[in-house]
Write an enzyme that holds these catalytic residues in place. Structure first.
Site, PDB file in Angstrom:
ATOM      1  N   CYS A 175      43.617  56.299 -32.787  1.00 47.19           N
ATOM      2  CA  CYS A 175      43.877  55.235 -30.779  1.00 47.19           C
ATOM      3  C   CYS A 175      43.988  56.439 -30.097  1.00 47.19           C
ATOM      4  O   CYS A 175      45.501  56.145 -29.889  1.00 47.19           O
ATOM      5  CB  CYS A 175      43.779  54.111 -31.462  1.00 47.19           C
ATOM      6  SG  CYS A 175      43.720  53.366 -29.522  1.00 47.19           S
ATOM      7  N   CYS A 202      46.123  54.459 -27.941  1.00 48.32           N
ATOM      8  CA  CYS A 202      47.697  53.531 -28.636  1.00 48.32           C
ATOM      9  C   CYS A 202      48.233  54.428 -28.089  1.00 48.32           C
ATOM     10  O   CYS A 202      49.165  54.787 -28.369  1.00 48.32           O
ATOM     11  CB  CYS A 202      46.921  52.735 -30.066  1.00 48.32           C
ATOM     12  SG  CYS A 202      45.603  51.953 -29.732  1.00 48.32           S
ATOM     13  N   ASP A 203      47.802  55.683 -29.174  1.00 47.19           N
ATOM     14  CA  ASP A 203      48.783  56.851 -30.176  1.00 47.19           C
ATOM     15  C   ASP A 203      49.149  58.355 -29.152  1.00 47.19           C
ATOM     16  O   ASP A 203      50.141  59.035 -29.356  1.00 47.19           O
ATOM     17  CB  ASP A 203      48.828  57.234 -31.013  1.00 47.19           C
ATOM     18  CG  ASP A 203      49.023  56.135 -31.874  1.00 47.19           C
ATOM     19  OD1 ASP A 203      49.624  54.411 -31.788  1.00 47.19           O
ATOM     20  OD2 ASP A 203      47.688  55.992 -32.592  1.00 47.19           O
TER      21      ASP A 203
END
Ligand code: NAP
Length: 312
Positions: A134, A137-138
């Site tokens: 992701c 997200c990261d």
């Protein structure tokens, strides 16, 4: 064993919450087994710009919190456990979650899908330590670093484009020499000076499990057999999704690709009274809004089934 429910909803993404909202408003007093982590794949995204009703977009987790509150507001009972077994051969149906067993006249399966992985032993060791599925997200953790994305579909290019705003460079490794992604995404990626493609290549290994962080990948060209080790700080695996349907194998008919088979134009599975909504049965659209749409269909179809079988 508790009293027999009218409807149990398994899963808590857009499909599950929409089914719950409709079922609750129809006075079916739904029980939702949300899974240990509620909210589904949108909990792993940031800005969602294509869910209607939000002019400037909405954060994925915020959207899911709102859906949860709406479902609870109309009287959905929620239990935060993973379903471990179902028995659809008995009536009422039996659903087991954690230590508890429930009975219900209808069930809506809305368990969604999860990211596919490459299947390398290093993946589990280094997931969250340099490997991610992701970018939104990261990606932030790899600011000004060297990033690699694996895959050749829309997901891979979406990740690469997003990461190009953060990383120093983004290499997209694809096992063929043509992309599966849509033309518009291809054009955007080809135009982006930070994105390079490594064609006909697979990831053979990810280093360095011993050090607990990603330092390099071993690549192999599938045409020439040439191997190389390339230093990299972050590896994003974007090779598609698999449906979360394993616990339903042998209970409802699955397609060869593992998705739940539904009657076209409906959410009816091979078992009358069991309905499937969202990504667990959709390998074509896979959108939050289509998941919500089929969640609505499942609740309406469950309600009609209850009427017809006089279990309403
Ligand atoms: P996908 O279209 O199935 O693409 C998966 C890619 O990963 C393919 O290029 C595939 O290679 C590669 N791949 C699969 N298994 C692999 C493995 N073991 N090792 C190496 N490579 C592997 O999946 P997706 O990209 O997640 O897209 C799914 C659906 O969502 C599509 O309909 C897509 O259009 C849609 N989507 C749309 C958007 C958007 O419009 N913004 C964004 C994301 C997703 P091959 O090509 O060789 O099979």
């Amino acid at each position: 064993m508790t009293t027999t429910r009218k409807i149990i909803i398994i899963g808590s993404g857009p499909a599950g919450y929409t089914a719950a909202i409709y079922a609750a408003r129809a006075n079916l007093v739904p029980l939702m087994l949300t899974g240990a982590q509620h909210g589904g794949q949108l909990m792993l995204t940031t800005l969602v710009e294509n869910y209607p009703g939000f002019v400037e977009g909405v954060q994925g987790p915020e959207l899911m919190e709102t859906m949860q509150k709406q479902a609870a507001h109309f009287g959905t009972e929620m239990i935060k456990d993973d379903v471990t077994a179902v028995d659809f051969s008995r009536r009422p149906f039996v659903v087991t979650a954690g230590e508890q067993t429930f009975e219900s006249h209808t069930v809506v399966i809305a368990t969604g899908a999860s990211s596919k992985l490459l299947g390398l032993p290093a993946e589990s060791k280094l997931m969250g330590r340099g490997i991610s599925t992701c970018a939104t997200c990261d990606g932030f953790f790899f600011k000004n670093q060297n990033i690699m994305v694996v895959g050749g579909g829309d997901s891979a290019l979406e990740e690469a484009l997003f990461l190009s705003h953060l990383g120093r460079r983004v290499d997209v490794v694809h096992r063929r020499d043509t992309l599966r992604a849509s033309k518009i995404m291809q054009e955007r990626a080809f135009k982006n000076p930070k994105i390079q493609f490594i064609w006909n290549t697979v990831v053979q290994d990810i280093l360095d499990g011993e050090r607990g962080k990603v330092t390099a990948v071993r690549l192999e060209n599938v045409k020439t057999g040439a191997r190389e080790e390339r230093p990299v700080d972050g590896l994003f695996v974007a090779i598609g999704h698999q449906p979360n349907t394993e616990i339903f194998r042998g209970q409802v008919e699955l397609l060869p690709n593992g998705y739940i088979k539904v009657r076209p134009g409906s959410t009816e599975t091979s078992v009358p009274g069991v309905f499937a909504a969202g990504d667990a049965q959709d390998f074509t659209y896979r959108q939050a809004v289509t998941a919500a749409g089929t969640g609505c269909m499942a609740a309406l179809e469950a309600e009609r089934y209850l009427e017809a079988t006089e279990a309403r």
